[in-house]
Design a protein around this motif. Structure first.
Motif, PDB file in Angstrom:
ATOM      1  N   TYR A   1       0.787  -1.230   0.000  1.00  0.00           N
ATOM      2  CA  TYR A   1       0.000   0.000   0.000  1.00  0.00           C
ATOM      3  C   TYR A   1       0.820   1.281   0.000  1.00  0.00           C
ATOM      4  O   TYR A   1       0.300   2.347  -0.296  1.00  0.00           O
ATOM      5  CB  TYR A   1      -0.944   0.015   1.202  1.00  0.00           C
TER       6      TYR A   1
ATOM      7  N   CYS B   1       0.800   4.080  -2.846  1.00  0.00           N
ATOM      8  CA  CYS B   1      -0.339   4.972  -3.082  1.00  0.00           C
ATOM      9  C   CYS B   1      -0.112   6.359  -2.487  1.00  0.00           C
ATOM     10  O   CYS B   1      -0.824   7.301  -2.821  1.00  0.00           O
ATOM     11  CB  CYS B   1      -1.650   4.371  -2.579  1.00  0.00           C
TER      12      CYS B   1
ATOM     13  N   THR C   1       0.512   1.973   7.325  1.00  0.00           N
ATOM     14  CA  THR C   1      -0.204   0.872   6.662  1.00  0.00           C
ATOM     15  C   THR C   1      -0.256  -0.391   7.532  1.00  0.00           C
ATOM     16  O   THR C   1      -0.846  -1.381   7.120  1.00  0.00           O
ATOM     17  CB  THR C   1       0.443   0.527   5.306  1.00  0.00           C
TER      18      THR C   1
ATOM     19  N   TYR D   1      -3.459  -2.396   8.017  1.00  0.00           N
ATOM     20  CA  TYR D   1      -3.961  -3.047   6.808  1.00  0.00           C
ATOM     21  C   TYR D   1      -3.092  -4.212   6.341  1.00  0.00           C
ATOM     22  O   TYR D   1      -3.597  -5.190   5.809  1.00  0.00           O
ATOM     23  CB  TYR D   1      -4.065  -2.030   5.661  1.00  0.00           C
ATOM     24  N   ARG D   2      -1.783  -4.101   6.504  1.00  0.00           N
ATOM     25  CA  ARG D   2      -0.904  -5.091   5.896  1.00  0.00           C
ATOM     26  C   ARG D   2      -0.429  -6.192   6.837  1.00  0.00           C
ATOM     27  O   ARG D   2       0.023  -7.232   6.382  1.00  0.00           O
ATOM     28  CB  ARG D   2       0.299  -4.421   5.239  1.00  0.00           C
TER      29      ARG D   2
ATOM     30  N   LEU E   1      -5.898   4.675   0.687  1.00  0.00           N
ATOM     31  CA  LEU E   1      -5.811   3.254   1.014  1.00  0.00           C
ATOM     32  C   LEU E   1      -7.059   2.496   0.567  1.00  0.00           C
ATOM     33  O   LEU E   1      -6.970   1.384   0.039  1.00  0.00           O
ATOM     34  CB  LEU E   1      -5.564   3.062   2.511  1.00  0.00           C
TER      35      LEU E   1
ATOM     36  N   VAL F   1      -6.966   1.713  -3.123  1.00  0.00           N
ATOM     37  CA  VAL F   1      -6.119   0.608  -3.590  1.00  0.00           C
ATOM     38  C   VAL F   1      -6.531  -0.722  -2.971  1.00  0.00           C
ATOM     39  O   VAL F   1      -5.824  -1.719  -3.079  1.00  0.00           O
ATOM     40  CB  VAL F   1      -4.613   0.884  -3.352  1.00  0.00           C
TER      41      VAL F   1
ATOM     42  N   ALA G   1      -7.124  -1.523   0.342  1.00  0.00           N
ATOM     43  CA  ALA G   1      -6.657  -1.877   1.687  1.00  0.00           C
ATOM     44  C   ALA G   1      -7.857  -2.094   2.615  1.00  0.00           C
ATOM     45  O   ALA G   1      -8.792  -1.305   2.614  1.00  0.00           O
ATOM     46  CB  ALA G   1      -5.764  -0.772   2.240  1.00  0.00           C
TER      47      ALA G   1
END
Length: 149
Positions: free
Chosen positions: A9, A12, A63, A66-67, A92, A95, A97
């Motif tokens: 991410y 972005c 991030t 999310y990751r 986010l 893309v 997320a």
């Protein structure tokens, strides 16, 4: 050579021309600190039974929520500037997320004044174990701080 971690991410947030101009030495320090903090957060969160509370002091563009593969029942609190967070959140979402379905995510505006009260209003409990993390990048060097209580 294998990367320390993959952030699907981060791109972005960067304009196309910036990707080529990043200082490699500065990025290496940032990547090492990020990997260390990521691993510590997940290691400690997995050891906590029941509800997990993670408080991230960020610039608004983190991030991690999310990751990372957060354990079930993790409550993630992002303490960051409101305007930056709103812009980053939109990017986010654009893309794809997503926060893991078994987790809860709350933004706490750093401008709110009483961060402790704001955390409690979102469900944070000082009576439960929590993990606190902050990662700051300055022009001269990378400073990483990891707190756990």
């Amino acid at each position: 050579m294998h990367p320390l971690f993959i952030d699907p991410y981060a791109a972005c947030f960067l304009p196309p021309y910036t990707k080529k101009e990043l200082d490699i030495d500065e990025q290496q320090h940032y990547c090492l600190a990020t990997k260390f903090i990521d691993d510590k957060l997940l290691e400690i969160a997995k050891r906590i039974d029941g509800l997990k509370q993670v408080v991230l002091f960020t610039d608004g563009m983190d991030t991690r929520p999310y990751r990372l593969n957060w354990p079930t029942s993790t409550m993630i609190f992002d303490v960051s500037p409101e305007k930056v967070f709103e812009i980053a959140y939109d990017k986010l979402q654009g893309v794809g997320a997503r926060i893991p379905k078994s987790c809860l995510f709350f933004h706490i505006p750093v401008e709110s004044g009483d961060i402790e009260q704001h955390l409690r209003s979102k469900g944070f409990s000082g009576n439960r174990p929590s993990i606190w993390a902050m990662q700051v990048m300055s022009v001269i060097r990378q400073i990483s701080l990891f707190l756990c209580n």
